[in-house]
Design a protein around this motif. Structure first.
Motif, PDB file in Angstrom:
ATOM      1  N   VAL A   1       0.842  -1.210   0.000  1.00 25.79           N
ATOM      2  CA  VAL A   1       0.000   0.000   0.000  1.00 25.79           C
ATOM      3  C   VAL A   1       0.871   1.252   0.000  1.00 25.79           C
ATOM      4  O   VAL A   1       0.617   2.210  -0.743  1.00 25.79           O
ATOM      5  CB  VAL A   1      -0.971  -0.018   1.212  1.00 25.79           C
ATOM      6  CG1 VAL A   1      -1.662   1.322   1.384  1.00 25.79           C
ATOM      7  CG2 VAL A   1      -1.998  -1.122   1.044  1.00 25.79           C
ATOM      8  N   LEU A   2       1.934   1.247   0.813  1.00 25.15           N
ATOM      9  CA  LEU A   2       2.847   2.399   0.875  1.00 25.15           C
ATOM     10  C   LEU A   2       3.474   2.675  -0.489  1.00 25.15           C
ATOM     11  O   LEU A   2       3.496   3.810  -0.957  1.00 25.15           O
ATOM     12  CB  LEU A   2       3.945   2.127   1.899  1.00 25.15           C
ATOM     13  CG  LEU A   2       3.677   2.590   3.319  1.00 25.15           C
ATOM     14  CD1 LEU A   2       4.835   2.212   4.221  1.00 25.15           C
ATOM     15  CD2 LEU A   2       3.437   4.091   3.366  1.00 25.15           C
TER      16      LEU A   2
ATOM     17  N   LEU B   1       2.417   1.814  -3.389  1.00 26.20           N
ATOM     18  CA  LEU B   1       1.370   2.269  -4.314  1.00 26.20           C
ATOM     19  C   LEU B   1       1.068   3.757  -4.116  1.00 26.20           C
ATOM     20  O   LEU B   1       0.967   4.523  -5.073  1.00 26.20           O
ATOM     21  CB  LEU B   1       0.103   1.436  -4.076  1.00 26.20           C
ATOM     22  CG  LEU B   1      -0.917   1.482  -5.190  1.00 26.20           C
ATOM     23  CD1 LEU B   1      -0.418   0.613  -6.351  1.00 26.20           C
ATOM     24  CD2 LEU B   1      -2.265   0.981  -4.710  1.00 26.20           C
ATOM     25  N   LEU B   2       0.951   4.162  -2.847  1.00 33.78           N
ATOM     26  CA  LEU B   2       0.641   5.560  -2.548  1.00 33.78           C
ATOM     27  C   LEU B   2       1.756   6.491  -3.044  1.00 33.78           C
ATOM     28  O   LEU B   2       1.496   7.561  -3.594  1.00 33.78           O
ATOM     29  CB  LEU B   2       0.448   5.754  -1.041  1.00 33.78           C
ATOM     30  CG  LEU B   2      -0.845   5.192  -0.458  1.00 33.78           C
ATOM     31  CD1 LEU B   2      -0.859   5.344   1.049  1.00 33.78           C
ATOM     32  CD2 LEU B   2      -2.069   5.868  -1.072  1.00 33.78           C
ATOM     33  N   ILE B   3       3.015   6.065  -2.846  1.00 35.68           N
ATOM     34  CA  ILE B   3       4.145   6.891  -3.289  1.00 35.68           C
ATOM     35  C   ILE B   3       4.185   6.972  -4.810  1.00 35.68           C
ATOM     36  O   ILE B   3       4.354   8.039  -5.399  1.00 35.68           O
ATOM     37  CB  ILE B   3       5.469   6.341  -2.710  1.00 35.68           C
ATOM     38  CG1 ILE B   3       5.484   6.557  -1.195  1.00 35.68           C
ATOM     39  CG2 ILE B   3       6.691   7.011  -3.339  1.00 35.68           C
ATOM     40  CD1 ILE B   3       6.572   5.825  -0.463  1.00 35.68           C
ATOM     41  N   LYS B   4       3.979   5.821  -5.448  1.00 31.51           N
ATOM     42  CA  LYS B   4       4.013   5.776  -6.917  1.00 31.51           C
ATOM     43  C   LYS B   4       2.936   6.662  -7.521  1.00 31.51           C
ATOM     44  O   LYS B   4       3.126   7.326  -8.519  1.00 31.51           O
ATOM     45  CB  LYS B   4       3.819   4.331  -7.401  1.00 31.51           C
ATOM     46  CG  LYS B   4       5.031   3.459  -7.195  1.00 31.51           C
ATOM     47  CD  LYS B   4       5.717   3.192  -8.482  1.00 31.51           C
ATOM     48  CE  LYS B   4       7.057   2.583  -8.130  1.00 31.51           C
ATOM     49  NZ  LYS B   4       7.778   2.036  -9.130  1.00 31.51           N
ATOM     50  N   MET B   5       1.763   6.653  -6.918  1.00 31.66           N
ATOM     51  CA  MET B   5       0.648   7.438  -7.449  1.00 31.66           C
ATOM     52  C   MET B   5       0.696   8.882  -6.969  1.00 31.66           C
ATOM     53  O   MET B   5      -0.213   9.652  -7.210  1.00 31.66           O
ATOM     54  CB  MET B   5      -0.681   6.793  -7.055  1.00 31.66           C
ATOM     55  CG  MET B   5      -0.903   5.460  -7.755  1.00 31.66           C
ATOM     56  SD  MET B   5      -2.362   4.647  -7.155  1.00 31.66           S
ATOM     57  CE  MET B   5      -3.609   5.582  -8.011  1.00 31.66           C
ATOM     58  N   GLN B   6       1.761   9.219  -6.241  1.00 30.43           N
ATOM     59  CA  GLN B   6       1.989  10.566  -5.713  1.00 30.43           C
ATOM     60  C   GLN B   6       0.842  11.066  -4.847  1.00 30.43           C
ATOM     61  O   GLN B   6       0.537  12.253  -4.804  1.00 30.43           O
ATOM     62  CB  GLN B   6       2.261  11.542  -6.857  1.00 30.43           C
ATOM     63  CG  GLN B   6       3.503  11.139  -7.621  1.00 30.43           C
ATOM     64  CD  GLN B   6       4.008  12.255  -8.506  1.00 30.43           C
ATOM     65  OE1 GLN B   6       3.265  13.128  -8.887  1.00 30.43           O
ATOM     66  NE2 GLN B   6       5.301  12.214  -8.807  1.00 30.43           N
ATOM     67  N   ILE B   7       0.191  10.150  -4.192  1.00 28.15           N
ATOM     68  CA  ILE B   7      -0.878  10.533  -3.268  1.00 28.15           C
ATOM     69  C   ILE B   7      -0.261  10.901  -1.926  1.00 28.15           C
ATOM     70  O   ILE B   7      -0.659  11.810  -1.236  1.00 28.15           O
ATOM     71  CB  ILE B   7      -1.902   9.381  -3.093  1.00 28.15           C
ATOM     72  CG1 ILE B   7      -2.589   9.119  -4.429  1.00 28.15           C
ATOM     73  CG2 ILE B   7      -2.935   9.693  -2.003  1.00 28.15           C
ATOM     74  CD1 ILE B   7      -3.459   7.902  -4.447  1.00 28.15           C
ATOM     75  N   TRP B   8       0.761  10.193  -1.610  1.00 27.19           N
ATOM     76  CA  TRP B   8       1.430  10.467  -0.338  1.00 27.19           C
ATOM     77  C   TRP B   8       2.930  10.360  -0.550  1.00 27.19           C
ATOM     78  O   TRP B   8       3.401   9.518  -1.292  1.00 27.19           O
ATOM     79  CB  TRP B   8       0.978   9.442   0.711  1.00 27.19           C
ATOM     80  CG  TRP B   8       1.657   9.597   2.038  1.00 27.19           C
ATOM     81  CD1 TRP B   8       1.314  10.441   3.030  1.00 27.19           C
ATOM     82  CD2 TRP B   8       2.816   8.896   2.497  1.00 27.19           C
ATOM     83  NE1 TRP B   8       2.158  10.331   4.079  1.00 27.19           N
ATOM     84  CE2 TRP B   8       3.107   9.378   3.784  1.00 27.19           C
ATOM     85  CE3 TRP B   8       3.640   7.928   1.941  1.00 27.19           C
ATOM     86  CZ2 TRP B   8       4.165   8.913   4.524  1.00 27.19           C
ATOM     87  CZ3 TRP B   8       4.697   7.468   2.682  1.00 27.19           C
ATOM     88  CH2 TRP B   8       4.956   7.953   3.971  1.00 27.19           C
ATOM     89  N   ARG B   9       3.703  11.305   0.000  1.00 31.44           N
ATOM     90  CA  ARG B   9       5.150  11.140  -0.017  1.00 31.44           C
ATOM     91  C   ARG B   9       5.693  11.520   1.357  1.00 31.44           C
ATOM     92  O   ARG B   9       5.100  12.375   2.044  1.00 31.44           O
ATOM     93  CB  ARG B   9       5.807  11.949  -1.134  1.00 31.44           C
ATOM     94  CG  ARG B   9       5.479  13.413  -1.153  1.00 31.44           C
ATOM     95  CD  ARG B   9       6.220  14.113  -2.257  1.00 31.44           C
ATOM     96  NE  ARG B   9       5.705  13.749  -3.576  1.00 31.44           N
ATOM     97  CZ  ARG B   9       6.122  14.293  -4.696  1.00 31.44           C
ATOM     98  NH1 ARG B   9       7.071  15.192  -4.653  1.00 31.44           N
ATOM     99  NH2 ARG B   9       5.607  13.959  -5.850  1.00 31.44           N
TER     100      ARG B   9
END
Lengths: 163, 181
Positions: free
Chosen positions: A125-126, A128-136
């Motif tokens: 999940v982490l 995925l979130l970083i890749k999709m630039q939702i969370w960094r």
């Protein structure tokens, strides 16, 4: 058979024949259970048997062991006629385990497996979130810097303010 | 072709394994039941022993003294682990109850069926011994094993087996005589 060494023990010296009897009784009693369960070699068993016929003290010790054995036997008789068998559930479990060794391993180590899966899901999940630039992740906090011109000239000197 | 032969081999092995289970389930259950005094735990131990047997036994799967020795040894080790787990759980249970101020009755390890008072005394005296002593007494008196067989199962020397049994019997005789249980 050994003879008790009383010389250094501070005990009163016993007559030689008495010493030998005491020693023999000790030795016989040490192997009494072996004798009664027919685990002694022929020669030693003969010696013990001979001694037992004459010695009342050893006869009493043998009687005590016999009594304990009888009581244990009685305790064992209670379940003598019980048929010990694996339950059907356990039987099926054995079959399942031998036919599906991997699943059985997972079943046995379910805590380790559950933890590993949980960690893997969190990591996925982490990523995925970083890749999709939702969370960094937040940048590391740095000290503020001032750049000031010297004598009107532009300079690259960096002044770090004192705290 | 090779697959079929392998499958056939596997089927034969499973059949042999079933025969081994049928042969040894009774003695192993009786042995572990005497050690643990708890039917469910004994069933678990024997089940695990047979699963381990199927996985690790490389020789021919036929009833033999070697196989019996292996089974008793593994069952004993599993039973000792289970015993520790049960005791730990019992202690936790007691501690928890103490904290709550509840009165708890210590669960009995043995669920001995109806036997005479004297025999019950003997069974209790047996439970007072250490695990090793209990193991030897059960193997010798209830399972009727020879010193040599016991030595193979436990890994002790024959002399040691006799020595431990001698002191175990002495302790039991003393406990029964004094009736201090």
């Amino acid at each position: 058979m050994k003879i008790i060494d009383n010389k250094n023990s501070g005990m009163q010296e016993l007559p030689e024949n008495k010493k030998k009897t005491i020693d023999l009784c000790d030795d016989v009693q040490m192997v009494l259970f072996d004798y009664m369960s027919r685990e002694l070699g022929d020669n030693r068993a003969e010696l013990v048997g001979e001694h037992l016929r004459k010695c009342e003290k050893c006869q009493a010790a043998a009687a005590e062991i016999q009594k304990t054995l009888e009581l244990l036997g009685k305790a064992g008789e209670a379940d003598k006629w019980v048929e010990y068998r694996l339950s059907e559930k356990r039987r099926q479990r054995i079959h399942w385990a031998i036919l599906h060794p991997v699943l059985d391993w997972i079943y046995r180590n379910h805590i380790i497996c559950a933890l590993t899966v949980a960690i893997a899901i969190v990591l996925a999940v982490l990523i995925l979130l970083i890749k999709m630039q939702i969370w960094r992740p937040l940048p590391k906090p740095t000290l503020p810097v001032n750049i000031k011109p010297l004598n009107g000239n532009v300079t690259n000197e960096v002044v770090i303010p004192e705290e | 072709m090779a697959d079929k032969a392998e499958k056939n081999n596997e089927e034969v092995r499973i059949k042999d394994f079933e025969a081994v289970v049928a042969e040894y389930e009774g003695p192993l259950l009786r042995y572990t039941m005497r050690l643990l005094g708890n039917n469910d735990a004994a069933q678990d131990v024997v089940q695990d022993t047979f699963i381990r047997l199927y996985r690790t036994w490389k020789d021919e799967m036929k009833p033999s003294s070697k196989l019996a020795t292996w089974l008793y040894r593994v069952a004993h080790n599993c039973a000792v682990d289970t015993m520790r787990k049960l005791r730990r759980r019992e202690l936790l249970h007691l501690k928890h109850a103490e904290e709550k101020g509840e009165e708890v009755e210590m669960p009995k390890l043995t669920s001995t069926p109806e036997i005479s008072e004297a025999a019950e005394k003997a069974a209790r005296a047996l439970k007072q011994l250490s695990i090793r002593e209990q193991q030897l007494v059960i193997l010798k008196i209830y399972e009727g094993k020879s010193y040599e067989e016991i030595s193979e199962i436990t890994g002790l020397t024959k002399g040691n087996v006799g020595y431990i049994l001698h002191f175990a019997m002495k302790k039991m005789a003393e406990a029964i005589k004094n009736d201090r249980i």
